[in-house]
Scaffold this motif. Structure first.
Motif, mmCIF file in Angstrom:
data_model
loop_
_atom_site.group_PDB
_atom_site.id
_atom_site.type_symbol
_atom_site.label_atom_id
_atom_site.label_comp_id
_atom_site.label_asym_id
_atom_site.label_seq_id
_atom_site.Cartn_x
_atom_site.Cartn_y
_atom_site.Cartn_z
ATOM 1 N N VAL A 92 -0.524 -2.617 10.466
ATOM 2 C CA VAL A 92 0.485 -2.587 9.396
ATOM 3 C C VAL A 92 0.377 -3.840 8.520
ATOM 4 O O VAL A 92 0.373 -3.767 7.285
ATOM 5 C CB VAL A 92 1.898 -2.477 10.004
ATOM 6 C CG1 VAL A 92 2.964 -2.796 8.954
ATOM 7 C CG2 VAL A 92 2.116 -1.093 10.589
ATOM 8 N N ALA A 93 0.309 -5.001 9.167
ATOM 9 C CA ALA A 93 0.278 -6.261 8.421
ATOM 10 C C ALA A 93 -1.034 -6.432 7.663
ATOM 11 O O ALA A 93 -1.049 -6.996 6.560
ATOM 12 C CB ALA A 93 0.484 -7.428 9.382
ATOM 13 N N ALA A 109 7.449 0.202 8.408
ATOM 14 C CA ALA A 109 6.255 0.182 9.251
ATOM 15 C C ALA A 109 6.455 -0.714 10.468
ATOM 16 O O ALA A 109 5.992 -0.397 11.573
ATOM 17 C CB ALA A 109 5.061 -0.294 8.430
ATOM 18 N N GLN A 110 7.149 -1.828 10.285
ATOM 19 C CA GLN A 110 7.436 -2.715 11.419
ATOM 20 C C GLN A 110 8.321 -2.016 12.445
ATOM 21 O O GLN A 110 8.132 -2.176 13.655
ATOM 22 C CB GLN A 110 8.123 -3.989 10.929
ATOM 23 C CG GLN A 110 7.232 -4.925 10.149
ATOM 24 C CD GLN A 110 8.026 -6.067 9.528
ATOM 25 O OE1 GLN A 110 9.236 -6.159 9.689
ATOM 26 N NE2 GLN A 110 7.335 -6.929 8.815
ATOM 27 N N THR A 153 9.581 -11.116 14.461
ATOM 28 C CA THR A 153 8.413 -10.752 13.646
ATOM 29 C C THR A 153 8.561 -11.248 12.216
ATOM 30 O O THR A 153 7.671 -11.901 11.663
ATOM 31 C CB THR A 153 8.214 -9.227 13.656
ATOM 32 O OG1 THR A 153 8.015 -8.779 14.998
ATOM 33 C CG2 THR A 153 7.008 -8.825 12.809
ATOM 34 N N ASN A 154 9.694 -10.944 11.602
ATOM 35 C CA ASN A 154 9.906 -11.357 10.217
ATOM 36 C C ASN A 154 10.186 -12.847 10.112
ATOM 37 O O ASN A 154 9.839 -13.482 9.106
ATOM 38 C CB ASN A 154 11.038 -10.547 9.598
ATOM 39 C CG ASN A 154 10.613 -9.134 9.260
ATOM 40 O OD1 ASN A 154 9.860 -8.910 8.322
ATOM 41 N ND2 ASN A 154 11.077 -8.177 10.037
ATOM 42 N N PHE A 225 5.507 -10.928 16.515
ATOM 43 C CA PHE A 225 5.665 -9.709 17.305
ATOM 44 C C PHE A 225 5.240 -9.945 18.754
ATOM 45 O O PHE A 225 5.949 -9.553 19.686
ATOM 46 C CB PHE A 225 4.840 -8.590 16.677
ATOM 47 C CG PHE A 225 5.063 -7.236 17.296
ATOM 48 C CD1 PHE A 225 6.066 -6.402 16.815
ATOM 49 C CD2 PHE A 225 4.268 -6.780 18.331
ATOM 50 C CE1 PHE A 225 6.280 -5.149 17.369
ATOM 51 C CE2 PHE A 225 4.473 -5.534 18.897
ATOM 52 C CZ PHE A 225 5.478 -4.711 18.412
ATOM 53 N N VAL A 226 4.092 -10.574 18.940
ATOM 54 C CA VAL A 226 3.603 -10.806 20.305
ATOM 55 C C VAL A 226 4.524 -11.759 21.056
ATOM 56 O O VAL A 226 4.820 -11.557 22.238
ATOM 57 C CB VAL A 226 2.156 -11.326 20.282
ATOM 58 C CG1 VAL A 226 1.714 -11.761 21.680
ATOM 59 C CG2 VAL A 226 1.208 -10.250 19.756
#
Length: 352
Positions: A92-93, A109-110, A153-154, A225-226
């Motif tokens: 996505v990114a 998408a996230q 994530t953001n 995210f990870v």
């Protein structure tokens, strides 16, 4: 862990770091450029998508971990959920870096990538709260976990606006999380955090102190995210008990900046989806501070959070609620300093 095993792990991680560095170097040659604008700090076109090296190193490492490192396994559905969701957010990114999607498309998408993770069972249902005990959040488990994943994530994506800032925060968090996990015998978290650290080690020399390439969304979103997933996995899916709050404590400096800026803009009625330069680190730069020093300050916040996390692990339950709040102190002092400096230098509206 034996000395031989430690050396094998270090050699393996060094190989992944070199793979990351080679991929980053290749992305410089590819030349997908990030062009200057009024909302960006750089003043010359600079390659982006350096995060591809981080992604490749991590995904290769986690695939090898899945197939060969039996001592560091978690149950297959959760393991596969980690791999698939990490791949999804990276894809996505990457597409966003190439095509610069509107924020609402990115967000959707996230959410799909985050749902891939929680759909595989990666969510927290039981929280241990000092003074209260264990709390089962029941039907709120998935919404709470989704909110955490999206915020982390953001958050990492938003602070990736200065050379080395997001990468350094990620690296420090991963190194200390890996050490905490090793001490606790949480072997999946130990290796998974080390894999992300190895990818960042390969990237960081190309980005700090002088940026030959930027991480791009593919790197910053992936790292956030990870890290969010590691917080979830380490708190639930291993025999060793690592608290969910360890990762948020180490990310406090970065996430505080994001949260403070978001609340301030909401209170001022601003469009929070519109690009801006109102983060504390951006205001500090516009007020005349050296960007390299600002990056080091945020690294310091992360180190302070790691020290607080270590104290949290060692402290009796009676003191844990207080220790959790300790990492907020330096960012709050920083906020007062940035406000004072901004007023002295008359940088104007923070959202400029």
């Amino acid at each position: 862990m034996t000395l031989h095993a430690s050396l094998v792990h270090l050699v393996f991680l060094a190989g992944l770091a070199m793979l990351s560095a080679a991929a980053v170097r290749a992305m410089i040659g590819v030349g997908v450029m990030d062009h200057p604008s009024g909302r960006k700090a750089h003043d010359a076109p600079t390659p982006k998508m350096g995060g591809v090296g981080i992604v490749l190193a991590y995904l290769l490492g986690i695939a090898i971990l899945y197939h060969y490192a039996g001592f560091a396994r978690i149950a297959d559905p959760y393991f596969r959920g980690m791999i698939l969701s990490a791949f999804a957010i990276a894809l996505v990114a990457l597409l966003d870096d190439l095509y610069d999607y509107p924020f609402i498309v990115k967000l959707g998408a996230q959410i799909v990538a985050a749902l891939t993770a929680v759909g595989g069972g990666l969510f927290v249902t039981f929280y241990r709260i000092p003074y209260v005990g264990g709390v089962d959040v029941g039907p709120f488990a998935i919404p709470f976990t989704l909110c955490w994943i999206m915020f982390a994530t953001n958050g990492m994506n938003f602070i990736d606006g200065m050379n080395g800032l997001a990468a350094g925060v990620t690296l420090i968090t991963c190194v200390f999380l890996s050490l905490f996990a090793m001490h606790a015998g949480a072997w999946f978290t130990y290796l998974a955090a080390a894999l992300l650290a190895a990818g960042v080690v390969g990237f960081l020399p190309f980005n700090y102190p002088r940026a030959r390439i930027f991480m791009g969304d593919v790197g910053s979103q992936f790292c956030g995210f990870v890290l969010a997933m590691l917080a979830v996995a380490s708190s639930r899916f291993e025999g060793a008990d690592l608290s969910f709050v360890l990762v948020p404590m180490m990310l406090t400096g970065a996430l505080y900046d994001v949260g403070f800026t978001l609340v301030r803009r909401l209170l001022r009625g601003e469009n929070i989806t519109r690009a801006h330069r109102g983060h504390l680190f951006q205001v500090a730069q516009r007020a005349g501070m050296d960007p390299r020093l600002i990056t080091l300050i945020y690294w310091g916040f992360t180190l302070f959070g790691a020290a607080a996390a270590w104290c949290f692990l060692a402290a009796p339950s009676l003191y844990k609620p207080v220790i959790v709040l300790v990492p907020l102190v330096p960012p709050m002092i920083w906020t007062l300093y940035v406000i004072h400096r901004a007023r002295l230098t008359d940088v104007g509206r923070w959202s400029q």
